[in-house]
Every structure is written in C-alpha cells, then in structure tokens.
Design a protein around this motif. Sequence first.
Motif, short mmCIF file in Angstrom:
data_model
loop_
_atom_site.label_atom_id
_atom_site.label_comp_id
_atom_site.label_asym_id
_atom_site.label_seq_id
_atom_site.Cartn_x
_atom_site.Cartn_y
_atom_site.Cartn_z
N HIS A 79 0.85 -1.20 0.00
CA HIS A 79 0.00 0.00 0.00
C HIS A 79 0.89 1.25 0.00
CE1 HIS A 79 -3.06 2.89 1.14
NE2 HIS A 79 -4.00 1.94 1.07
N PRO A 80 0.59 2.23 -0.83
CA PRO A 80 1.46 3.42 -0.91
C PRO A 80 1.53 4.23 0.36
CG PRO A 80 -0.57 3.74 -2.17
CD PRO A 80 -0.53 2.29 -1.80
N LEU A 81 0.61 4.01 1.29
CA LEU A 81 0.61 4.77 2.53
C LEU A 81 1.13 3.97 3.72
CD1 LEU A 81 -2.79 6.59 1.95
CD2 LEU A 81 -0.57 7.71 2.25
N ARG A 90 1.37 13.21 -1.17
CA ARG A 90 1.48 12.57 -2.48
C ARG A 90 0.29 11.66 -2.76
NH1 ARG A 90 6.45 9.19 -2.44
NH2 ARG A 90 7.34 11.26 -1.97
N HIS A 91 -0.19 10.95 -1.74
CA HIS A 91 -1.21 9.92 -1.97
C HIS A 91 -2.57 10.27 -1.38
CE1 HIS A 91 1.78 7.29 -3.71
NE2 HIS A 91 2.58 7.50 -2.66
N PHE A 105 -7.14 -0.23 -1.61
CA PHE A 105 -6.01 -0.40 -2.52
C PHE A 105 -5.95 -1.87 -2.91
CE2 PHE A 105 -1.50 -1.49 -3.20
CZ PHE A 105 -1.19 -0.60 -4.23
#
Length: 300
Positions: A60-62, A105-106, A250
């Motif tokens: 997950h990007p976070l 960013r996300h 996600f």
Amino acid sequence: MSSIRDRVKQLVPTQVSRRVKDSLVDYGVRTSDRRPPPDFLIIGTKRGGTTSLWNYLVDHPLVPRLFPAWNTKATHYFEENWHRGEAWYRSHFPTARQRTALENRHGGPVRVGEAAPLYMFHPLAAQRVSALMPSVRLIVLLRDPVERAYSHWKERRTHGVEPLDFAEALTAEEERTAGERERLIAEPGYHSERHDWYSYRARGRYLEHLEPWLDRFDRRQILVLPSEDLYRDARATYRRTLEFLELPAFDPPDFRVYNDRRSAPLEPALRAELAAYYRPYNDALRRHLGLDLDWPDRTA
C-alpha cells in the motif's frame, strides 16, 4: 527483482557495505526524535500468515517499510532488542517529514507498523508496548493451533535447529523450555531462543497469551483475524485490515503466499491428540472473543 540490500551488496565490497549499513543505522538513531513510533503492530501468531499480511500491507502506498530499507518486517524491540532503548526502536520508522510527504502525495493518512509474531507470546511485551504506545493498533492472526504447531516444527527443521521428529519435540517441549518464561520476566534484557524455537504446544494456548494485551488495550484497538480467513480469501481479509487501520482502499499486485511450507500431512493419531488437548483452550478463546473459529476441534 533483487532487494535493495542485495543490490547494495553487489555494488560495494563487504567491508564497505557494512560501513554503509552502520552509517544508516547511526543516522536513524541520531534522527530518532523526528521519527514517531508506529501506528500498528502485527503481534502474532507465529506461522499464522503474518509475513503474508505484512507484505500485502507494505504494498500500500501509505504503509512505508522499515528503515533502513533492507529491514524486513520487525525490529524485535519488545522482546529480543529491549536493551537497545527507545531511540534505537524509533530509528526504524519514517520521520514526520517523510510521513507528511507521503500523505501529500497519496492523499491519505500514513500508517507505519511492524510484524513481530513473538510479541504476543513474550511475557513482558504487552506491558512494554502499552507503556510506550498506548494508542497503537494491534493485529492478531490466529491459526488452528494444531496446524500452527506442526508448521512451527517444520520451520525449525528447515532452519536446522530441530533434530527431533514432531512427536519427540512435543514430548521434549516442557523440559526444553523449563524456566525460560520465568527468566524472561526476572531478567528484562534476556532473550530466550528456547522459548521462541521450541514452544510448539504452549504457543497455541492463545487466550493465555492474549489476556495481557486485552487487559491493557481497548478492544477497539485490537483486530483478531482467523488465519484461515486470510488463506481462503486474502483480498477480503486485506480489505478488513485496511478498514481497521483507516486506510483508503487499494489492490496490491498479488496475494501470493509467503513462507509456505508444504510437507506430508500430520499423522492422524497425533493430530487427534493435539485437537483434544487444545479443545478446552479453543472453547474458552471463542467465548471470550465472541469469534466463530471454525477449527476441527470444535464439537458443536
């Protein structure tokens, strides 16, 4: 694709690589006051799918990985590395500035964590965690304890530290681990490989090891997931975990199984003996948590 750690090893001689690693670790400690403690911990159980769930989460990007990048899923601070101190522990997590950059960013909250399945079993981990991080969220994977014990033994055999067959190891467990739990409590800096490696039967008495956590943390801070749910439907279990962590939806690249150890099935008589042993413990666990744990020991 090779890991960052592998690529570093390919680029520099061993002694330089060691210096680079030590330099990064030192940098993490020196900047530890800028590094908030983690938001969540996966505390167990060993051989219950913790590595798989951890890898799904860090896709997950976070959910950033530990620092430095070659660290895998755990610091082992609250059991093996307690003597290193809080600055050392915080050195493994992103800075507040890095968190903010990821959020910008996300477009969502960052959730930082680690996965250390010995935490649930260690007699001092719950009080250590609650003292440092009273608001942390806890994720617990619980697997049919018969299958967990057998898988634990297979892992020890694979790693070359278990010379006994499974039945012999179960018989020897009490003698092998005698006094280790008491010594862990009496000597806060002590780490016991025997307590970790050879606790095949004891580790499956889940309620006994969960109670210190349930006593110290609000039940809303604890997510208990049957490992079998993860194995049957990883996507649904992953989504449930994201909801618990208040992370946006996600879809990771895949849900491959990590650390799977296939082998001959457990001998039926030994399986039956273990199922009978765990039945009262599992029944108490079901009642206490209000969970429908569909394990073979269930009589009704």
